[in-house]
Design a protein around this motif. Structure first.
Motif, short mmCIF file in Angstrom:
data_model
loop_
_atom_site.label_atom_id
_atom_site.label_comp_id
_atom_site.label_asym_id
_atom_site.label_seq_id
_atom_site.Cartn_x
_atom_site.Cartn_y
_atom_site.Cartn_z
N GLN A 72 10.42 17.47 2.35
CA GLN A 72 11.57 18.73 2.19
C GLN A 72 10.91 19.80 3.43
OE1 GLN A 72 11.31 20.39 -1.63
NE2 GLN A 72 12.86 19.02 -2.40
N GLU A 73 9.48 19.79 3.65
CA GLU A 73 9.28 20.71 4.89
C GLU A 73 9.77 20.10 6.24
OE1 GLU A 73 8.76 23.64 4.23
OE2 GLU A 73 7.20 23.68 2.68
N VAL A 74 9.65 18.89 6.57
CA VAL A 74 10.33 18.20 7.73
C VAL A 74 11.67 18.85 7.69
CG1 VAL A 74 10.77 16.09 8.83
CG2 VAL A 74 8.77 16.47 7.89
N THR A 120 0.89 29.98 -0.61
CA THR A 120 1.71 30.36 0.74
C THR A 120 3.32 29.92 0.59
OG1 THR A 120 1.32 28.33 1.74
CG2 THR A 120 -0.37 30.18 1.83
N ASP A 121 3.49 28.95 -0.04
CA ASP A 121 4.87 28.49 -0.18
C ASP A 121 5.69 29.59 -0.92
OD1 ASP A 121 3.46 25.82 0.09
OD2 ASP A 121 5.38 25.28 0.53
N ARG A 122 4.84 30.42 -1.80
CA ARG A 122 5.75 31.35 -2.62
C ARG A 122 6.00 32.32 -1.62
NH1 ARG A 122 5.61 32.01 -7.90
NH2 ARG A 122 6.77 34.15 -8.40
N ASP A 149 13.86 25.14 -2.76
CA ASP A 149 12.90 24.27 -2.41
C ASP A 149 11.42 24.84 -2.31
OD1 ASP A 149 14.77 22.33 -1.98
OD2 ASP A 149 14.62 22.27 0.44
N GLU A 150 11.33 26.17 -1.91
CA GLU A 150 10.04 26.68 -1.94
C GLU A 150 9.70 27.28 -3.26
OE1 GLU A 150 8.29 26.56 0.57
OE2 GLU A 150 9.80 26.43 2.08
N LEU A 151 10.73 27.35 -4.23
CA LEU A 151 10.37 27.57 -5.46
C LEU A 151 9.59 26.20 -6.30
CD1 LEU A 151 10.32 29.41 -8.38
CD2 LEU A 151 12.64 28.55 -8.75
FE LIG Z 1 7.33 25.14 1.39
#
Ligand SMILES: [Fe+2]
Ligand SMILES: [Fe+2]
Length: 242
Positions: A72-74, A120-122, A149-151
């Motif tokens: 997902q991050e890519v 950090t993703d939050r 996605d970040e959630l």
């Molecule tokens: Fe993330």
């Protein structure tokens, strides 16, 4: 009394005021550089995630979860790279160093990785929410998916921490990890007084000031840390930007 004029919206090829175009390029090609596939910082970050999150994963399920996170991050990195490419190909391809120091910190253990994802993703989720309804239509189109996605990423981190905190040893490790990553996450919002944020707000590229986002983050995260049975770190301790 005349109503306040609504913020103008722009699509990729629309003519834009010079001031707006400059801010847009700053935001998409420089400041949001961490999520761009052309930057070694994101590759270094994901390498760390992969090494810790697969080799130290306590189960095959958690290994798959790490792989899905990296995927997902890519995906975000390609998405934001494409947005930057449309605006300024030279800047999009330049390997500009990432200034947020959190991305230069190491997280060598499974527990620290969980804290990194939780915190950090939050921050990433709060930042992406700022682009929902953005005046730049390209950003506003992708924002809801990135928020979702970040959630998922922050929830994954929290869920892992909950399991780790089931033992006294795990709680002790988690306390150390949270104390290390909480100030770094709070600093990721940037300085409360930075002048550029108000220009972003004026042009509809951001909705709320850095300090307000940080206050919301603290209010949301503190009860979650307490629920893990951990002490909430002093939000002013070990901070570099206020
Ligand atoms: Fe993330
Ligand atoms: Fe992301």
């Amino acid at each position: 009394m005349a109503a306040e004029s609504p913020i103008q919206k722009f699509d990729l090829n629309d003519p834009m005021p010079e001031e707006y175009r400059k801010l847009l390029i700053k935001l998409c090609c420089v400041e949001h550089g961490i999520e761009m596939i052309s930057r070694s910082a994101i590759l270094d970050f994901l390498t760390q995630v992969w090494m810790v999150g697969t080799y130290q994963a306590p189960s095959p399920y958690e290994r798959v979860r790490t792989a899905s996170y990296c995927w997902q991050e890519v995906g975000h990195s390609e998405l934001f790279y494409n947005i930057a490419m449309d605006l300024d190909p030279a800047l999009a391809n330049e390997d500009i160093p990432v200034t947020q120091y959190a991305f230069h910190m190491k997280f060598p253990t499974w527990t620290e990785l969980a804290a990194v994802n939780f915190l950090t993703d939050r921050v990433g989720m709060y930042q992406a929410r700022e682009w929902v309804g953005s005046s730049y239509l390209i950003l506003s189109k992708v924002a809801p998916m990135v928020v979702k996605d970040e959630l998922g990423h922050t929830t994954m981190g929290y869920d892992r921490l909950e399991r780790i905190c089931a033992t006294p040893n795990g709680r002790e490790e988690s306390q150390k990890a949270i104390s290390k990553w909480y100030p770094a996450a709070l600093d990721m919002f940037g300085r409360s007084e930075s002048p550029r944020q108000f220009e972003y707000i004026k042009w509809g590229l951001k909705k709320q000031p850095n300090g307000e986002l940080r206050r919301q983050f603290i209010a949301d995260v503190e009860p979650l840390i307490a629920k893990l049975g951990l002490d909430v770190p002093d939000p002013n301790k070990n901070r570099r930007f206020f």
